[in-house]
Design an enzyme around this catalytic site. Sequence first.
Site, PDB file in Angstrom:
ATOM      1  N   GLU A  60       0.831  -1.211   0.000  1.00  0.00           N
ATOM      2  CA  GLU A  60       0.000   0.000   0.000  1.00  0.00           C
ATOM      3  C   GLU A  60       0.864   1.260   0.000  1.00  0.00           C
ATOM      4  O   GLU A  60       0.486   2.285  -0.590  1.00  0.00           O
ATOM      5  CB  GLU A  60      -0.926  -0.004   1.207  1.00  0.00           C
ATOM      6  CG  GLU A  60      -2.047  -1.029   1.144  1.00  0.00           C
ATOM      7  CD  GLU A  60      -1.595  -2.429   1.533  1.00  0.00           C
ATOM      8  OE1 GLU A  60      -2.395  -3.370   1.414  1.00  0.00           O
ATOM      9  OE2 GLU A  60      -0.424  -2.599   1.973  1.00  0.00           O
ATOM     10  N   PRO A 269      12.316 -12.546  -0.987  1.00  0.00           N
ATOM     11  CA  PRO A 269      11.202 -12.874  -0.085  1.00  0.00           C
ATOM     12  C   PRO A 269      10.390 -11.631   0.250  1.00  0.00           C
ATOM     13  O   PRO A 269      10.917 -10.515   0.336  1.00  0.00           O
ATOM     14  CB  PRO A 269      11.906 -13.423   1.163  1.00  0.00           C
ATOM     15  CG  PRO A 269      13.275 -13.820   0.694  1.00  0.00           C
ATOM     16  CD  PRO A 269      13.619 -12.856  -0.389  1.00  0.00           C
ATOM     17  N   ARG A 270       9.087 -11.822   0.444  1.00  0.00           N
ATOM     18  CA  ARG A 270       8.201 -10.701   0.718  1.00  0.00           C
ATOM     19  C   ARG A 270       8.494 -10.067   2.072  1.00  0.00           C
ATOM     20  O   ARG A 270       8.456  -8.849   2.218  1.00  0.00           O
ATOM     21  CB  ARG A 270       6.736 -11.188   0.675  1.00  0.00           C
ATOM     22  CG  ARG A 270       5.696 -10.129   1.013  1.00  0.00           C
ATOM     23  CD  ARG A 270       5.594  -9.088  -0.068  1.00  0.00           C
ATOM     24  NE  ARG A 270       4.522  -8.140   0.181  1.00  0.00           N
ATOM     25  CZ  ARG A 270       4.229  -7.138  -0.630  1.00  0.00           C
ATOM     26  NH1 ARG A 270       4.915  -6.955  -1.740  1.00  0.00           N
ATOM     27  NH2 ARG A 270       3.241  -6.304  -0.350  1.00  0.00           N
ATOM     28  N   GLY A 311      13.172  -1.497   0.011  1.00  0.00           N
ATOM     29  CA  GLY A 311      13.075  -0.322  -0.839  1.00  0.00           C
ATOM     30  C   GLY A 311      13.770  -0.443  -2.180  1.00  0.00           C
ATOM     31  O   GLY A 311      13.911   0.553  -2.899  1.00  0.00           O
ATOM     32  N   GLU A 312      14.213  -1.654  -2.555  1.00  0.00           N
ATOM     33  CA  GLU A 312      14.959  -1.827  -3.797  1.00  0.00           C
ATOM     34  C   GLU A 312      14.243  -2.693  -4.824  1.00  0.00           C
ATOM     35  O   GLU A 312      14.832  -3.034  -5.858  1.00  0.00           O
ATOM     36  CB  GLU A 312      16.314  -2.490  -3.502  1.00  0.00           C
ATOM     37  CG  GLU A 312      17.427  -1.536  -3.162  1.00  0.00           C
ATOM     38  CD  GLU A 312      18.789  -2.165  -3.420  1.00  0.00           C
ATOM     39  OE1 GLU A 312      19.667  -1.447  -3.928  1.00  0.00           O
ATOM     40  OE2 GLU A 312      18.980  -3.356  -3.118  1.00  0.00           O
ATOM     41  N   ASN A 336       1.627  -7.067  -6.567  1.00  0.00           N
ATOM     42  CA  ASN A 336       1.533  -6.081  -7.642  1.00  0.00           C
ATOM     43  C   ASN A 336       2.252  -6.552  -8.908  1.00  0.00           C
ATOM     44  O   ASN A 336       3.478  -6.666  -8.938  1.00  0.00           O
ATOM     45  CB  ASN A 336       2.119  -4.758  -7.154  1.00  0.00           C
ATOM     46  CG  ASN A 336       1.863  -3.617  -8.122  1.00  0.00           C
ATOM     47  OD1 ASN A 336       1.328  -3.813  -9.198  1.00  0.00           O
ATOM     48  ND2 ASN A 336       2.234  -2.413  -7.729  1.00  0.00           N
ATOM     49  N   LEU A 338       2.023  -4.825 -11.728  1.00  0.00           N
ATOM     50  CA  LEU A 338       2.216  -3.677 -12.614  1.00  0.00           C
ATOM     51  C   LEU A 338       3.615  -3.077 -12.521  1.00  0.00           C
ATOM     52  O   LEU A 338       4.071  -2.429 -13.471  1.00  0.00           O
ATOM     53  CB  LEU A 338       1.169  -2.604 -12.314  1.00  0.00           C
ATOM     54  CG  LEU A 338      -0.271  -3.032 -12.617  1.00  0.00           C
ATOM     55  CD1 LEU A 338      -1.248  -1.945 -12.202  1.00  0.00           C
ATOM     56  CD2 LEU A 338      -0.441  -3.356 -14.104  1.00  0.00           C
ATOM     57  N   GLU A 339       4.295  -3.286 -11.400  1.00  0.00           N
ATOM     58  CA  GLU A 339       5.663  -2.748 -11.303  1.00  0.00           C
ATOM     59  C   GLU A 339       6.588  -3.383 -12.340  1.00  0.00           C
ATOM     60  O   GLU A 339       7.236  -2.660 -13.113  1.00  0.00           O
ATOM     61  CB  GLU A 339       6.198  -2.937  -9.887  1.00  0.00           C
ATOM     62  CG  GLU A 339       5.537  -2.026  -8.877  1.00  0.00           C
ATOM     63  CD  GLU A 339       6.075  -2.263  -7.480  1.00  0.00           C
ATOM     64  OE1 GLU A 339       6.498  -1.273  -6.857  1.00  0.00           O
ATOM     65  OE2 GLU A 339       6.082  -3.405  -7.006  1.00  0.00           O
TER      66      GLU A 339
END
Length: 426
Positions: A60, A269-270, A311-312, A336, A338-339
Amino acid sequence: MNRSLYTLLLHLALPVICLRLLWRAWRAPAYARRVGERFALGLPPLRRGGIWVHAVSLGESIAAAPLIRELLQRYPHLPITVTSMTPTGSERIQALFGDRIQHCYLPYDLPWACARFFRRVQPRLALIMETELWPNHIHQCARQGVPVVLANARLSARSARGYARFAGLTAPMLAELSLIAAQTEAEAERFRQLGARPGCVAVTGSIKFDLQVDAALQQRASQLRGEWGAQARPVWIAASTHAGEDEIILAAHRQLQTRFPEALLILVPRHPERFAAVFELCLREGFATARRSCQEAVSTQTGVLLGDTLGELLFLYALADLAFVGGSLVENGGHNLLEPAALGKPLLSGPHLFNFLEIANQLQAAGDLLQVRDAGELLGALQQLFAEPERAAQMAAGGLGVLRANQGALGRLLDGLERLLPHAPA
């Protein structure tokens, strides 16, 4: 269940909530920091009278970034307060915006914590990203006459059935929302059926389509691949993976290397608390593994690069030729798509995409999404795309076309916000 019963049960569950927080802190030490903020204690200094944006976690936060940038530009005299619930979401927001915004964790949905947080922020407008609905926070805003917007709202049929079981709680909560900016008409109708006021529900599309990729990102990625000596090396990424997926991905990668011995997997990993365990798994499976967090060199012998940084992800996507998006081989609902599509990557996923069903359908119709069910099917798709670069290029072009065809949701959402915040300086 009504809101009073919900609140009672939430108080009774506080020991369990605290134990779960301790458990998460044991697995990911970042959860042990700023605990007081989760109870509206020790909040940082906050300017009042601005816009409050809640982005619960990393996904989000990424989706909210274009919206926050527009809010900063359109309402430069209003403070923007951004809250989250996870360390990864918090770190992403702070990395993106620094002191241009105010930030803290959102307190738990306890009336006394909600009231204390509201007194500190006193927003003129509240924006909640996607589906993070907290009855007491929403009621606190409604009592004070503060418009609440559910932005980029999504609601799968599965989630709608869950909400319907607690209609006494969810229907009044949805009725207190001033605007539900739904991604699709199907989702808008689900909100109406659950109790949202029809006149407050609008279909604006997904602001995730309005993602803009910095050209410098691609240049940095190309430069790093050059430093690795991997310009012609087959490189693929498996991103946002969950427990149960890594073994499947590594099995496919092992077989892929029999045909493409130089193939490199970027495995991301998430959740940060899984970084160490996935690294150990890679070693046990016999892969020479480099860790991104340690800036370890990627050589011709490296079989796996573990993306254990925060953040990468966009940059790691840019390094790869093909992208598998996780949370989809297990019943998590996907992440996601779309990235990587915006970066021109052919897409692969598992079959469980119920959180992104409309987006997945569009990408699949455009030819830029191959769904696989197991290691064998994943291997087949990877081999085909690496062997047929023309098809991979066609898939990537289809994904970019989907993005272009659906852009504009952010503008429609901002138009709706202006109607709710008419007297703010622009």
